[in-house]
Motif scaffolding. Structure first.
Motif, PDB file in Angstrom:
ATOM      1  N   PHE A 170     -57.732 -81.252  15.094  1.00 26.47           N
ATOM      2  CA  PHE A 170     -57.738 -82.642  15.570  1.00 26.47           C
ATOM      3  C   PHE A 170     -56.515 -83.394  15.028  1.00 26.47           C
ATOM      4  O   PHE A 170     -55.865 -84.160  15.766  1.00 26.47           O
ATOM      5  N   HIS A 171     -56.190 -83.186  13.733  1.00 27.57           N
ATOM      6  CA  HIS A 171     -55.054 -83.869  13.118  1.00 27.57           C
ATOM      7  C   HIS A 171     -53.761 -83.607  13.895  1.00 27.57           C
ATOM      8  O   HIS A 171     -52.965 -84.530  14.119  1.00 27.57           O
ATOM      9  N   SER A 172     -53.565 -82.367  14.341  1.00 28.63           N
ATOM     10  CA  SER A 172     -52.343 -82.032  15.094  1.00 28.63           C
ATOM     11  C   SER A 172     -52.294 -82.784  16.422  1.00 28.63           C
ATOM     12  O   SER A 172     -51.243 -83.321  16.790  1.00 28.63           O
ATOM     13  N   PHE A 173     -53.418 -82.815  17.130  1.00 26.17           N
ATOM     14  CA  PHE A 173     -53.456 -83.561  18.403  1.00 26.17           C
ATOM     15  C   PHE A 173     -53.207 -85.045  18.137  1.00 26.17           C
ATOM     16  O   PHE A 173     -52.437 -85.698  18.852  1.00 26.17           O
ATOM     17  N   ALA A 174     -53.865 -85.572  17.105  1.00 28.90           N
ATOM     18  CA  ALA A 174     -53.714 -86.987  16.781  1.00 28.90           C
ATOM     19  C   ALA A 174     -52.252 -87.312  16.448  1.00 28.90           C
ATOM     20  O   ALA A 174     -51.736 -88.367  16.843  1.00 28.90           O
ATOM     21  N   TYR A 175     -51.578 -86.389  15.749  1.00 25.60           N
ATOM     22  CA  TYR A 175     -50.183 -86.641  15.352  1.00 25.60           C
ATOM     23  C   TYR A 175     -49.228 -86.494  16.539  1.00 25.60           C
ATOM     24  O   TYR A 175     -48.440 -87.408  16.842  1.00 25.60           O
ATOM     25  N   ILE A 176     -49.311 -85.353  17.228  1.00 20.99           N
ATOM     26  CA  ILE A 176     -48.370 -85.084  18.329  1.00 20.99           C
ATOM     27  C   ILE A 176     -48.552 -86.067  19.485  1.00 20.99           C
ATOM     28  O   ILE A 176     -47.579 -86.544  20.069  1.00 20.99           O
ATOM     29  N   PRO A 222     -57.388 -95.345  12.885  1.00 21.88           N
ATOM     30  CA  PRO A 222     -57.292 -94.384  11.773  1.00 21.88           C
ATOM     31  C   PRO A 222     -57.711 -92.952  12.134  1.00 21.88           C
ATOM     32  O   PRO A 222     -58.148 -92.219  11.242  1.00 21.88           O
ATOM     33  N   SER A 223     -57.572 -92.522  13.390  1.00 16.24           N
ATOM     34  CA  SER A 223     -58.044 -91.182  13.757  1.00 16.24           C
ATOM     35  C   SER A 223     -57.341 -90.082  12.953  1.00 16.24           C
ATOM     36  O   SER A 223     -57.995 -89.176  12.428  1.00 16.24           O
ATOM     37  N   ARG A 224     -56.010 -90.186  12.862  1.00 22.05           N
ATOM     38  CA  ARG A 224     -55.278 -89.144  12.125  1.00 22.05           C
ATOM     39  C   ARG A 224     -55.615 -89.201  10.632  1.00 22.05           C
ATOM     40  O   ARG A 224     -55.823 -88.166   9.982  1.00 22.05           O
ATOM     41  N   ALA A 225     -55.672 -90.402  10.088  1.00 20.87           N
ATOM     42  CA  ALA A 225     -55.969 -90.561   8.657  1.00 20.87           C
ATOM     43  C   ALA A 225     -57.350 -89.984   8.324  1.00 20.87           C
ATOM     44  O   ALA A 225     -57.529 -89.324   7.298  1.00 20.87           O
ATOM     45  N   LEU A 226     -58.327 -90.226   9.215  1.00 16.59           N
ATOM     46  CA  LEU A 226     -59.685 -89.726   8.954  1.00 16.59           C
ATOM     47  C   LEU A 226     -59.752 -88.206   9.038  1.00 16.59           C
ATOM     48  O   LEU A 226     -60.458 -87.567   8.247  1.00 16.59           O
ATOM     49  N   SER A 227     -59.011 -87.620   9.970  1.00 15.90           N
ATOM     50  CA  SER A 227     -59.031 -86.155  10.075  1.00 15.90           C
ATOM     51  C   SER A 227     -58.344 -85.528   8.857  1.00 15.90           C
ATOM     52  O   SER A 227     -58.787 -84.498   8.349  1.00 15.90           O
ATOM     53  N   TYR A 228     -57.288 -86.190   8.382  1.00 13.89           N
ATOM     54  CA  TYR A 228     -56.627 -85.733   7.148  1.00 13.89           C
ATOM     55  C   TYR A 228     -57.606 -85.804   5.975  1.00 13.89           C
ATOM     56  O   TYR A 228     -57.749 -84.851   5.198  1.00 13.89           O
ATOM     57  N   LEU A 229     -58.303 -86.933   5.879  1.00 17.37           N
ATOM     58  CA  LEU A 229     -59.244 -87.155   4.780  1.00 17.37           C
ATOM     59  C   LEU A 229     -60.382 -86.125   4.802  1.00 17.37           C
ATOM     60  O   LEU A 229     -60.754 -85.569   3.766  1.00 17.37           O
ATOM     61  N   LEU A 230     -60.899 -85.851   5.986  1.00 17.69           N
ATOM     62  CA  LEU A 230     -62.001 -84.895   6.122  1.00 17.69           C
ATOM     63  C   LEU A 230     -61.562 -83.487   5.688  1.00 17.69           C
ATOM     64  O   LEU A 230     -62.294 -82.791   4.975  1.00 17.69           O
ATOM     65  N   GLY A 231     -60.366 -83.091   6.099  1.00 24.62           N
ATOM     66  CA  GLY A 231     -59.838 -81.779   5.702  1.00 24.62           C
ATOM     67  C   GLY A 231     -59.677 -81.695   4.191  1.00 24.62           C
ATOM     68  O   GLY A 231     -60.056 -80.718   3.540  1.00 24.62           O
ATOM     69  N   MET A 232     -59.120 -82.794   3.637  1.00 29.78           N
ATOM     70  CA  MET A 232     -58.901 -82.893   2.195  1.00 29.78           C
ATOM     71  C   MET A 232     -60.228 -82.797   1.430  1.00 29.78           C
ATOM     72  O   MET A 232     -60.344 -82.061   0.443  1.00 29.78           O
ATOM     73  N   LEU A 233     -61.237 -83.535   1.891  1.00 26.65           N
ATOM     74  CA  LEU A 233     -62.550 -83.530   1.228  1.00 26.65           C
ATOM     75  C   LEU A 233     -63.167 -82.129   1.267  1.00 26.65           C
ATOM     76  O   LEU A 233     -63.834 -81.718   0.313  1.00 26.65           O
ATOM     77  N   THR A 234     -62.953 -81.425   2.364  1.00 29.21           N
ATOM     78  CA  THR A 234     -63.494 -80.066   2.492  1.00 29.21           C
ATOM     79  C   THR A 234     -62.880 -79.145   1.442  1.00 29.21           C
ATOM     80  O   THR A 234     -63.582 -78.382   0.777  1.00 29.21           O
ATOM     81  N   THR A 235     -61.554 -79.233   1.283  1.00 32.43           N
ATOM     82  CA  THR A 235     -60.884 -78.393   0.287  1.00 32.43           C
ATOM     83  C   THR A 235     -61.332 -78.786  -1.121  1.00 32.43           C
ATOM     84  O   THR A 235     -61.585 -77.924  -1.970  1.00 32.43           O
TER      85      THR A 235
END
Ligand SMILES: N[C@@H](CCC(=O)N[C@@H](CS)C(=O)NCC(=O)O)C(=O)O
Length: 155
Positions: free
Chosen positions: A116-122, A128-141
């Protein structure tokens, strides 16, 4: 080897290998996406890349940065900042004996959030769609790191 074959019989490890391959390939795809923008936008960064162009004025224009090329590069860079940590933490987490169902949630949420982050960026989705997808990925790690550390912590 026998050890490698045995590891590949481990369901959590197989799941990790599958999702790690998917996100790594997704990250690698940002290279061709950048190349696509370079050619369609006519934006290159090295003198030798535009050597065929004889018109000096056109050559100069072709060596100018283009926002779409830079956007693809930032997306690729952001993948490096997030997918490399996922790979290392995820590998150690997978080897620490987590429950398959819990591990799958981590791998799937991370993979979905990075796609999702890639689609949101490109495609420049509104924030905050891109920021939230970044945050979710980060929280998972972070969650995998936390689970790993409470399982194997030795200092
Ligand atoms: N290196 C990142 C750290 C923070 C981050 O990864 N933010 C996410 C959500 S806003 C992002 O997509 N940043 C854009 C980018 O890295 O180009 C940055 O400079 O923004």
């Amino acid at each position: 080897s026998v050890e490698m074959a045995t590891l590949m019989e481990n369901e959590v490890f197989k799941a990790f290998a599958s999702y790690a391959a998917i996100v790594t390939l997704k990250m690698m795809l940002m290279g061709p996406v950048t190349v696509y923008f370079r050619f369609t936008r006519g934006s290159f960064s090295n003198e030798e890349d535009v050597a065929k162009e004889t018109n000096e004025e056109k050559k100069k224009k072709m060596l100018r940065a283009h926002p779409d090329v830079e956007r693809a590069q930032r997306c690729h860079h952001n993948d490096l900042e997030n997918i490399i940590p996922f790979f290392f933490i995820g590998l150690l987490y997978a080897l620490s004996g987590p429950k398959l169902s819990i591990a799958l949630i981590h791998f799937r949420v991370f993979t979905a959030s990075r796609i999702f982050h890639s689609f949101a960026y490109i495609l420049a989705f509104p924030q905050p769609s891109r920021a939230l997808s970044y945050l979710l990925g980060m929280l998972t790690t972070f969650s995998m790191a936390f689970n790993l550390l409470i399982t194997v912590f030795v200092l």
